[in-house]
Design a protein around this motif. Structure first.
Motif, PDB file in Angstrom:
ATOM      1  N   LYS A 100       0.854  -1.193   0.000  1.00 52.41           N
ATOM      2  CA  LYS A 100       0.000   0.000   0.000  1.00 52.41           C
ATOM      3  C   LYS A 100       0.890   1.243   0.000  1.00 52.41           C
ATOM      4  O   LYS A 100       2.030   1.179   0.463  1.00 52.41           O
ATOM      5  N   SER A 101       0.329   2.358  -0.467  1.00 52.77           N
ATOM      6  CA  SER A 101       1.064   3.615  -0.307  1.00 52.77           C
ATOM      7  C   SER A 101       0.895   4.024   1.161  1.00 52.77           C
ATOM      8  O   SER A 101      -0.010   3.551   1.852  1.00 52.77           O
ATOM      9  N   LYS A 102       1.764   4.932   1.620  1.00 49.72           N
ATOM     10  CA  LYS A 102       1.713   5.352   3.032  1.00 49.72           C
ATOM     11  C   LYS A 102       0.314   5.869   3.412  1.00 49.72           C
ATOM     12  O   LYS A 102      -0.165   5.637   4.513  1.00 49.72           O
ATOM     13  N   ASP A 103      -0.334   6.560   2.458  1.00 47.34           N
ATOM     14  CA  ASP A 103      -1.645   7.133   2.758  1.00 47.34           C
ATOM     15  C   ASP A 103      -2.736   6.069   2.907  1.00 47.34           C
ATOM     16  O   ASP A 103      -3.767   6.314   3.525  1.00 47.34           O
ATOM     17  N   GLU A 104      -2.516   4.926   2.327  1.00 52.06           N
ATOM     18  CA  GLU A 104      -3.528   3.860   2.422  1.00 52.06           C
ATOM     19  C   GLU A 104      -3.424   3.070   3.724  1.00 52.06           C
ATOM     20  O   GLU A 104      -4.299   2.292   4.048  1.00 52.06           O
ATOM     21  N   LEU A 105      -2.297   3.220   4.412  1.00 51.16           N
ATOM     22  CA  LEU A 105      -2.105   2.439   5.639  1.00 51.16           C
ATOM     23  C   LEU A 105      -3.016   2.955   6.743  1.00 51.16           C
ATOM     24  O   LEU A 105      -3.335   4.143   6.811  1.00 51.16           O
ATOM     25  N   ASN A 106      -3.389   2.050   7.615  1.00 51.57           N
ATOM     26  CA  ASN A 106      -4.323   2.380   8.678  1.00 51.57           C
ATOM     27  C   ASN A 106      -3.589   2.448  10.023  1.00 51.57           C
ATOM     28  O   ASN A 106      -2.901   1.497  10.392  1.00 51.57           O
ATOM     29  N   PHE A 107      -3.746   3.576  10.695  1.00 46.54           N
ATOM     30  CA  PHE A 107      -3.142   3.698  12.032  1.00 46.54           C
ATOM     31  C   PHE A 107      -4.223   4.130  13.007  1.00 46.54           C
ATOM     32  O   PHE A 107      -4.928   5.116  12.761  1.00 46.54           O
ATOM     33  N   ARG A 108      -4.300   3.411  14.106  1.00 46.42           N
ATOM     34  CA  ARG A 108      -5.369   3.677  15.072  1.00 46.42           C
ATOM     35  C   ARG A 108      -4.972   4.747  16.088  1.00 46.42           C
ATOM     36  O   ARG A 108      -3.807   4.846  16.466  1.00 46.42           O
ATOM     37  N   ASP A 109      -5.997   5.464  16.562  1.00 48.63           N
ATOM     38  CA  ASP A 109      -5.804   6.312  17.742  1.00 48.63           C
ATOM     39  C   ASP A 109      -5.905   5.409  18.961  1.00 48.63           C
ATOM     40  O   ASP A 109      -6.308   4.243  18.862  1.00 48.63           O
ATOM     41  N   TYR A 110      -5.551   5.918  20.081  1.00 44.18           N
ATOM     42  CA  TYR A 110      -5.725   5.237  21.382  1.00 44.18           C
ATOM     43  C   TYR A 110      -4.923   3.940  21.514  1.00 44.18           C
ATOM     44  O   TYR A 110      -5.262   3.085  22.325  1.00 44.18           O
ATOM     45  N   ILE A 111      -3.930   3.750  20.694  1.00 41.96           N
ATOM     46  CA  ILE A 111      -2.956   2.688  20.959  1.00 41.96           C
ATOM     47  C   ILE A 111      -1.578   3.342  20.879  1.00 41.96           C
ATOM     48  O   ILE A 111      -1.429   4.451  20.373  1.00 41.96           O
ATOM     49  N   PHE A 112      -0.582   2.637  21.411  1.00 40.56           N
ATOM     50  CA  PHE A 112       0.769   3.205  21.439  1.00 40.56           C
ATOM     51  C   PHE A 112       1.653   2.432  20.459  1.00 40.56           C
ATOM     52  O   PHE A 112       1.492   1.219  20.288  1.00 40.56           O
ATOM     53  N   TYR A 113       2.571   3.157  19.868  1.00 39.72           N
ATOM     54  CA  TYR A 113       3.405   2.549  18.813  1.00 39.72           C
ATOM     55  C   TYR A 113       4.870   2.490  19.254  1.00 39.72           C
ATOM     56  O   TYR A 113       5.394   3.461  19.819  1.00 39.72           O
ATOM     57  N   PHE A 114       5.494   1.349  18.974  1.00 39.17           N
ATOM     58  CA  PHE A 114       6.913   1.182  19.255  1.00 39.17           C
ATOM     59  C   PHE A 114       7.656   1.351  17.938  1.00 39.17           C
ATOM     60  O   PHE A 114       7.171   0.934  16.878  1.00 39.17           O
ATOM     61  N   GLU A 115       8.838   1.945  18.014  1.00 44.55           N
ATOM     62  CA  GLU A 115       9.572   2.242  16.761  1.00 44.55           C
ATOM     63  C   GLU A 115       9.927   0.987  15.968  1.00 44.55           C
ATOM     64  O   GLU A 115      10.220   1.059  14.778  1.00 44.55           O
ATOM     65  N   GLU A 116       9.909  -0.183  16.625  1.00 42.33           N
ATOM     66  CA  GLU A 116      10.184  -1.437  15.907  1.00 42.33           C
ATOM     67  C   GLU A 116       8.903  -2.031  15.311  1.00 42.33           C
ATOM     68  O   GLU A 116       8.810  -3.218  15.028  1.00 42.33           O
ATOM     69  N   HIS A 117       7.887  -1.181  15.184  1.00 42.66           N
ATOM     70  CA  HIS A 117       6.662  -1.497  14.427  1.00 42.66           C
ATOM     71  C   HIS A 117       5.714  -2.488  15.121  1.00 42.66           C
ATOM     72  O   HIS A 117       4.960  -3.194  14.454  1.00 42.66           O
ATOM     73  N   THR A 118       5.780  -2.518  16.421  1.00 44.56           N
ATOM     74  CA  THR A 118       4.719  -3.200  17.166  1.00 44.56           C
ATOM     75  C   THR A 118       3.855  -2.131  17.837  1.00 44.56           C
ATOM     76  O   THR A 118       4.287  -0.995  18.004  1.00 44.56           O
ATOM     77  N   TRP A 119       2.634  -2.515  18.203  1.00 43.27           N
ATOM     78  CA  TRP A 119       1.751  -1.593  18.913  1.00 43.27           C
ATOM     79  C   TRP A 119       1.381  -2.177  20.275  1.00 43.27           C
ATOM     80  O   TRP A 119       1.469  -3.408  20.475  1.00 43.27           O
TER      81      TRP A 119
END
Lengths: 134, 276
Positions: free
Chosen positions: A5-24
């Motif tokens: 997907k392009s970056k704009d198509e990716l889905n990111f949720r509010d109210y969760i926390f993100y780790f720089e190694e791509h886990t939430w």
């Protein structure tokens, strides 16, 4: 076949926390549910195997707790905060593609009893994570 | 023999292997891991994960499975379909793509099955594939046949070390005249390269140490004697302990500076250089 997907198509949720190694990490009743982000699953492509830890195993923040494998690549999975594994998503054993289809819901990976819930304060917000990806 | 072939959509090598089975009347079932065969491949992978090789670009296809044996990539798959386990050692999983096939080892197999081995190379050439072969010098008779039939587009010769350590490094008794005979052929291939990995050696007293710069000089001397030339493209490569199978070798620190090796090698091979 999954196409990236392009970056704009990716889905990111509010109210969760993100780790720089791509886990939430998502706090639920004092426990923390962990999975990988939509970006991470998209980079992997169709996932064919997920290796998760045994319940009871203990890890520190940044430790590797398992790996996700697609035909294309193998990706290590990293703990967003430290704690003890109290549950794993056994459904992923037979349906690893749930991580592709539903990375924040059905594709969750582990639940941990955190060593210190305050560790989530060191994680990234949705906006900061998106900034990291750019 | 019922074969399951795991393929990836658009994989030209998979089509060649399927065509081979059709020519031979071998019944097979295809599972395309990117289409209808996705779930079957997932189950196969889960059960056989440790036996499935991953190259730099991921899992190599095709994979064939007869319920007991797994063979992966075009060369190894065709060899197994043609001659069963007889050709094991001649082929490993190749990692080159497009028209190139590698993972073909002239010295790796039993020379009694040279004809079967050559048959596979001919088949691949007939399908317009380009072949990159490797040899350690053993089986010079097979190498000669490969050369005479024009079956190799690129030949890489791994000269393991100096004459007195060759058998020790190979892990089997080696006739050094066989190695010299291969060295005598190497310059006749359309494209070729000679290289030596600065490998660890289990010494006579049981200790483990890397080949020394002096031993590399003797290796370069062997290359000169066998080939009759001191101006060959000779590359030196550092050993990577983390990829070693022998656990003793995995404990070694990698060699950082190969310059002393290059200097010594140039005594006998003036174009010796370090492979990046």
């Amino acid at each position: 076949m999954s196409n990236k997907k392009s970056k704009d198509e990716l889905n990111f949720r509010d109210y969760i926390f993100y780790f720089e190694e791509h886990t939430w990490a998502k706090i639920e009743d004092g426990k923390v549910k962990v999975g990988i982000t939509d970006y991470a699953q998209d980079q992997l492509g169709d996932i064919i195997f997920i290796q998760l830890p045994e319940v009871g195993a203990e890890f520190q923040k940044g430790d590797e707790f398992g790996q996700a494998e697609s035909a294309k690549t193998v990706s290590q999975l990293y703990m967003p905060i430290g704690g003890k594994i109290i549950e794993t998503n056994e459904t992923l054993e037979n349906d690893p593609e749930l991580v592709n289809n539903s990375p924040y819901d059905e594709g969750w990976m582990i639940v941990i009893e955190p060593n210190d819930l305050k560790e989530v304060d060191s994680l990234l917000t949705k906006d900061l994570y998106i900034k990291l990806l750019k | 023999m019922d074969i399951t072939i795991y393929t990836a959509t658009g994989c030209a090598r998979c089509k060649i292997v399927k065509g081979f089975m059709e020519e031979r009347g071998i019944s097979y079932v295809e599972k395309d891991m990117k289409a209808d065969g996705k779930d079957d491949f997932q189950a196969f992978y889960k059960a056989n994960r440790s036996a499935v090789f991953r190259g730099p670009e991921g899992i190599e296809f095709p994979i064939i499975y007869d319920g007991e044996n797994i063979r992966q990539s075009i060369g190894a798959a065709l060899a197994f379909l043609h001659a069963g386990k007889k050709l094991d050692g001649f082929f490993t999983v190749g990692t080159l793509h497009k028209e190139w096939v590698n993972g073909i080892h002239v010295s790796g197999g039993d020379p009694r099955y040279a004809e079967e081995f050559l048959y596979i190379l001919r088949y691949l050439k007939d399908k317009n594939m380009k072949l990159q072969l490797e040899t350690t010098g053993k089986n010079s008779g097979v190498l000669k046949q490969v050369l005479d039939e024009g079956l190799a587009d690129v030949m890489i010769m791994d000269v393991l070390g100096p004459e007195h350590l060759y058998s020790r490094l190979a892990g089997e008794e080696i006739d050094i005249e066989d190695i010299k005979a291969s060295l005598g052929l190497i310059q006749s291939f359309p494209e070729y390269k000679i290289r030596t990995v600065i490998a660890p050696v289990i010494r006579e007293d049981g200790s483990v140490s890397y080949l020394t710069p002096e031993e590399i000089a003797l290796t370069a001397k062997l290359i000169g004697e066998g080939s009759g030339s001191n101006k060959l493209p000779y590359m030196l490569k550092a050993f990577e302990p983390k990829e070693a199978q022998n656990p003793e070798f995995r404990k070694l620190e990698p060699i950082v500076n190969l310059l002393p090796y290059r200097s010594k090698a140039r005594t006998y091979q003036v174009f010796a250089d370090i492979e990046k």
